[in-house]
Design an enzyme around this catalytic site. Structure first.
Site, PDB file in Angstrom:
ATOM      1  N   GLY A 131       1.131   1.297  -0.386  1.00 34.92           N
ATOM      2  CA  GLY A 131       0.894   0.800  -1.750  1.00 34.92           C
ATOM      3  C   GLY A 131       1.481   0.437  -3.021  1.00 34.92           C
ATOM      4  O   GLY A 131       3.640   0.474  -2.072  1.00 34.92           O
ATOM      5  N   CYS A 132       1.791  -0.746  -3.677  1.00 41.41           N
ATOM      6  CA  CYS A 132       2.666  -0.909  -4.975  1.00 41.41           C
ATOM      7  C   CYS A 132       3.724   0.134  -5.135  1.00 41.41           C
ATOM      8  O   CYS A 132       4.831  -0.017  -4.872  1.00 41.41           O
ATOM      9  CB  CYS A 132       2.342  -1.307  -5.771  1.00 41.41           C
ATOM     10  SG  CYS A 132       0.973  -0.100  -6.913  1.00 41.41           S
ATOM     11  N   TYR A 133       3.215   1.609  -6.161  1.00 37.57           N
ATOM     12  CA  TYR A 133       4.112   2.492  -6.354  1.00 37.57           C
ATOM     13  C   TYR A 133       5.480   2.998  -5.276  1.00 37.57           C
ATOM     14  O   TYR A 133       6.585   2.622  -5.132  1.00 37.57           O
ATOM     15  CB  TYR A 133       3.501   3.861  -7.019  1.00 37.57           C
ATOM     16  CG  TYR A 133       3.299   3.454  -7.887  1.00 37.57           C
ATOM     17  CD1 TYR A 133       3.939   2.889  -9.066  1.00 37.57           C
ATOM     18  CD2 TYR A 133       1.804   3.754  -8.326  1.00 37.57           C
ATOM     19  CE1 TYR A 133       3.148   2.699 -10.984  1.00 37.57           C
ATOM     20  CE2 TYR A 133       0.914   3.474  -9.821  1.00 37.57           C
ATOM     21  CZ  TYR A 133       1.555   3.136 -10.395  1.00 37.57           C
ATOM     22  OH  TYR A 133       1.196   3.187 -12.331  1.00 37.57           O
ATOM     23  N   THR A 167       6.421   0.950  -2.412  1.00 35.70           N
ATOM     24  CA  THR A 167       7.326   0.157  -2.100  1.00 35.70           C
ATOM     25  C   THR A 167       8.180  -0.134  -3.318  1.00 35.70           C
ATOM     26  O   THR A 167       9.080  -0.472  -2.999  1.00 35.70           O
ATOM     27  CB  THR A 167       6.374  -1.278  -2.278  1.00 35.70           C
ATOM     28  OG1 THR A 167       5.108  -1.495  -1.216  1.00 35.70           O
ATOM     29  CG2 THR A 167       7.529  -2.659  -1.899  1.00 35.70           C
ATOM     30  N   SER A 168       8.011   0.099  -4.789  1.00 39.49           N
ATOM     31  CA  SER A 168       8.738   0.394  -5.606  1.00 39.49           C
ATOM     32  C   SER A 168       9.993   1.347  -5.316  1.00 39.49           C
ATOM     33  O   SER A 168      11.127   0.768  -5.894  1.00 39.49           O
ATOM     34  CB  SER A 168       8.235  -0.222  -6.755  1.00 39.49           C
ATOM     35  OG  SER A 168       7.837   0.809  -7.924  1.00 39.49           O
TER      36      SER A 168
END
Length: 349
Positions: free
Chosen positions: A152-154, A156-157
């Site tokens: 997911g994007c969150y 990953t960051s």
């Protein structure tokens, strides 16, 4: 490589934002030939009727998944909604390499999946085979995988700055606060009241407080780095921008470490990584500087509170947070240079 010998790719769910981003990248990928695009509700239409930016490129028409000739496909990107992908992938022929952009195979514990997604896992045997696709952390496993669960994007960051620091014992894994903010495209292209212009513009708010499904995904991977179960404080926020993600992460230092030690550890860990950059000391990374790229920029600051530090991580949620990382994983799976098709410079302004 001759076009006839190119890696033949299908994009399932080509009518969504991540599908469009995959198309944008893969059209300029020198080793890829796009042979199938699916979108059930738009089947029979040209992709240019859904996304006019692709007009005149000779792309295949949209079809249903059942209409795809899988004997002509080497790899499939699944950009389908959460909860729909498990059965689809279970029905695909075993010769395909698959990169799944949904959340359907990210959680290794199928009971945990059922708890957070509201239904039993529909392909538990495939879950045993799936490799979590945070490329910089699990590259060797991805290289040998048939099915990769794109993060997911969150997560990953948050994971890119945190995993190396937890593994090195430089921060207290039991005292992590992740305050994350995403552009509206993170909610997908489907019609939702909260994504309407008047609902999202000129303001910001927290959502899914203490209940966002990316929470257990973050904890799963940070627990693997720590070697024991950990829980983090994670809150997402919606920002009035199309794309981009900023994670502000607050940590307690451990074993006499300083913020400079954190920065040095990250510089060493990512020294040869093409997509992760540690910004100069005193610089706060900005989402506009990674827009349209597969980059992650990380900044490290000492907190004025003794014994604490702050990490700031920015990505483009549709690129490193989704389609860009999916292509990065595709490159690893096929033994290609990791940057192939992904060497974009940020769009600015």
């Amino acid at each position: 490589m001759a076009k006839a010998d190119a890696i033949k790719v299908a994009i399932l769910g080509a009518s969504g934002y991540t599908g469009a981003e995959l198309l944008r990248i893969l059209l300029r990928h020198p080793r890829v030939r796009i042979v199938a695009l699916t979108a059930d509700r738009k089947a029979g239409e040209g992709i240019e009727t859904v996304f006019p930016q692709f007009i005149g490129l000779g792309l295949p028409k949209l079809v249903t998944i059942k209409e795809v000739d899988w004997s002509q496909v080497d790899a499939a990107f699944c950009a389908l909604p959460h909860g729909t992908t498990q059965e689809v992938i279970a029905g695909l022929p075993p010769h395909l390499k698959v990169i799944d952009l949904s959340a359907d195979f990210r959680l290794r514990d199928t009971a945990e999946y059922a708890k957070w997604y509201g239904h039993e896992h529909l392909a538990p045997k495939l879950q045993d085979e799936a490799v979590y696709g945070l490329t910089e952390i699990r590259r060797s496993e991805i290289a040998n995988a048939r099915l990769v669960a794109n993060p997911g994007c969150y997560p990953t960051s948050a994971q890119l700055p945190l995993v190396p620091l937890i593994a090195a014992g430089l921060i207290d894994a039991d005292d992590i606060v992740i305050d994350a903010k995403s552009g509206v495209s993170g909610a997908g292209r489907g019609l939702k009241e909260s994504s309407l212009y008047c609902e999202a513009a000129e303001g910001t708010h927290a959502y899914a407080v203490a209940s966002h499904r990316h929470g257990p995904e973050i904890e799963q991977e940070l627990s693997a780095a720590a070697g024991r179960p950990i829980v983090v404080n994670f809150t997402p926020h919606l920002m009035p921008m199309n794309r981009g993600m900023l994670s502000s992460i607050y940590v307690r230092l451990q074993n006499g470490a300083t913020a400079d030690d954190l920065r040095a550890a990250l510089l060493q860990r990512y020294a040869v990584e093409p997509f992760v950059q540690i910004v100069p000391q005193g610089v706060s990374p900005q989402t506009r500087h990674v827009r349209g790229t597969n980059a992650c920029h990380i900044g490290v600051f000492a907190d004025r509170v003794k014994g604490r530090a702050m990490l700031f991580s920015v990505i483009d949620n549709l690129m490193k947070g989704a389609s860009g990382q999916a292509v990065q994983n595709f490159n690893v799976m096929f033994g290609l240079p990791e940057t192939t098709g992904l060497d974009q410079i940020a769009l600015f302004p």
